[in-house]
Motif scaffolding. Sequence first.
Motif, PDB file in Angstrom:
ATOM      1  N   GLN A  27       0.816  -1.210   0.000  1.00  0.00           N
ATOM      2  CA  GLN A  27       0.000   0.000   0.000  1.00  0.00           C
ATOM      3  C   GLN A  27       0.853   1.265   0.000  1.00  0.00           C
ATOM      4  O   GLN A  27       0.526   2.241  -0.679  1.00  0.00           O
ATOM      5  CB  GLN A  27      -0.944   0.001   1.216  1.00  0.00           C
ATOM      6  N   ASP A  28       1.953   1.268   0.761  1.00  0.00           N
ATOM      7  CA  ASP A  28       2.765   2.493   0.809  1.00  0.00           C
ATOM      8  C   ASP A  28       3.837   2.538  -0.284  1.00  0.00           C
ATOM      9  O   ASP A  28       4.708   3.404  -0.282  1.00  0.00           O
ATOM     10  CB  ASP A  28       3.394   2.686   2.192  1.00  0.00           C
ATOM     11  N   GLU A  29       3.775   1.563  -1.210  1.00  0.00           N
ATOM     12  CA  GLU A  29       4.631   1.504  -2.406  1.00  0.00           C
ATOM     13  C   GLU A  29       6.101   1.217  -2.083  1.00  0.00           C
ATOM     14  O   GLU A  29       6.976   1.428  -2.918  1.00  0.00           O
ATOM     15  CB  GLU A  29       4.513   2.793  -3.231  1.00  0.00           C
ATOM     16  N   THR A  30       6.351   0.682  -0.888  1.00  0.00           N
ATOM     17  CA  THR A  30       7.726   0.293  -0.549  1.00  0.00           C
ATOM     18  C   THR A  30       8.210  -0.821  -1.471  1.00  0.00           C
ATOM     19  O   THR A  30       9.340  -0.775  -1.977  1.00  0.00           O
ATOM     20  CB  THR A  30       7.814  -0.159   0.920  1.00  0.00           C
ATOM     21  N   ILE A  31       7.362  -1.821  -1.695  1.00  0.00           N
ATOM     22  CA  ILE A  31       7.779  -2.938  -2.549  1.00  0.00           C
ATOM     23  C   ILE A  31       7.919  -2.476  -3.997  1.00  0.00           C
ATOM     24  O   ILE A  31       8.833  -2.920  -4.712  1.00  0.00           O
ATOM     25  CB  ILE A  31       6.813  -4.128  -2.402  1.00  0.00           C
ATOM     26  N   ALA A  32       7.051  -1.589  -4.446  1.00  0.00           N
ATOM     27  CA  ALA A  32       7.193  -1.043  -5.806  1.00  0.00           C
ATOM     28  C   ALA A  32       8.541  -0.339  -5.955  1.00  0.00           C
ATOM     29  O   ALA A  32       9.224  -0.487  -6.983  1.00  0.00           O
ATOM     30  CB  ALA A  32       6.053  -0.071  -6.097  1.00  0.00           C
ATOM     31  N   ALA A  33       8.946   0.401  -4.928  1.00  0.00           N
ATOM     32  CA  ALA A  33      10.238   1.090  -4.976  1.00  0.00           C
ATOM     33  C   ALA A  33      11.386   0.101  -5.004  1.00  0.00           C
ATOM     34  O   ALA A  33      12.388   0.304  -5.713  1.00  0.00           O
ATOM     35  CB  ALA A  33      10.373   2.021  -3.767  1.00  0.00           C
ATOM     36  N   LEU A  34      11.261  -0.999  -4.251  1.00  0.00           N
ATOM     37  CA  LEU A  34      12.305  -2.025  -4.251  1.00  0.00           C
ATOM     38  C   LEU A  34      12.378  -2.719  -5.609  1.00  0.00           C
ATOM     39  O   LEU A  34      13.476  -3.031  -6.095  1.00  0.00           O
ATOM     40  CB  LEU A  34      12.054  -3.045  -3.145  1.00  0.00           C
TER      41      LEU A  34
END
Length: 272
Positions: free
Chosen positions: A253-260
Amino acid sequence: MIFRSLLALVFALNCVPARGQDAPQMYLDNTRKIQGDKIRVCVDDAAVGAPFDRAVAEEIGKALFLDVVFYQSPGGFPISGGGFLEELQIRMNKNCDLVMGMSLQTGNLYPDWVSPTRVYATVPYVLAVLDPRYETLADIPKEHFIGTALGSSGEWAFITAMGQRPEGQRWKRLPYADKSLMLRRLRDGQLSGMLLWQPMLQQLLAEEPGGGDVKIIAPDPIQVATVRVGGLVSSRDSFLRNQIDSAIDALIQDETIAALMDEFGFAGMPGG
């Protein structure tokens, strides 16, 4: 003397597993350590996705206010996977609270002693070519060969797709156990395309000289496979699994995985 013989016989019979019983479980230590503020995470450092899986595990640890202690996952097994589950069971019982980087494909049935976590990334197989004229699979002549990674889910998806098409509309396939050899065959013209998991292709092109001439094209008119990446937790640890799932949801939801995924160059999408 007779009493001792009978006692020995009773002991021996009690040590023989019942029919259908999983014999290795007899030797597993079922005691459990108090972890406190730590979570033991196993990652196969030889796997192409290991750095990404480690980074996701670190973020899960932060979300749960736990220190992450890494251990090596079992690896190096044959394509058939023979022996993997037995070794995994030993490792999970001994020093793995969470095993990262596992394929959680729809329909995969893991044994009842493990529980899959929430999927944290869905990463596709991609079709790579050299010929600049090719924009989709449909541009490649049917008599040309497509290389596939032997035993991979991408290969099985390709086989299934070809089996669903009329014989005259099928592309030819050559399976390879060695991805470097597959790239060489692409470059010498024996292959017109190769189908690989995207992180594996990325690693291959980084390791091989002249990787910049390879491009990824659309697989149309077929659909290629994706790998749904997640973790495994012991089925005894349902509370831990629920906490990990909540952490993964928050990181999506907070886009941490998208950033990774961007950081490590992974295609696809968070979750799945």
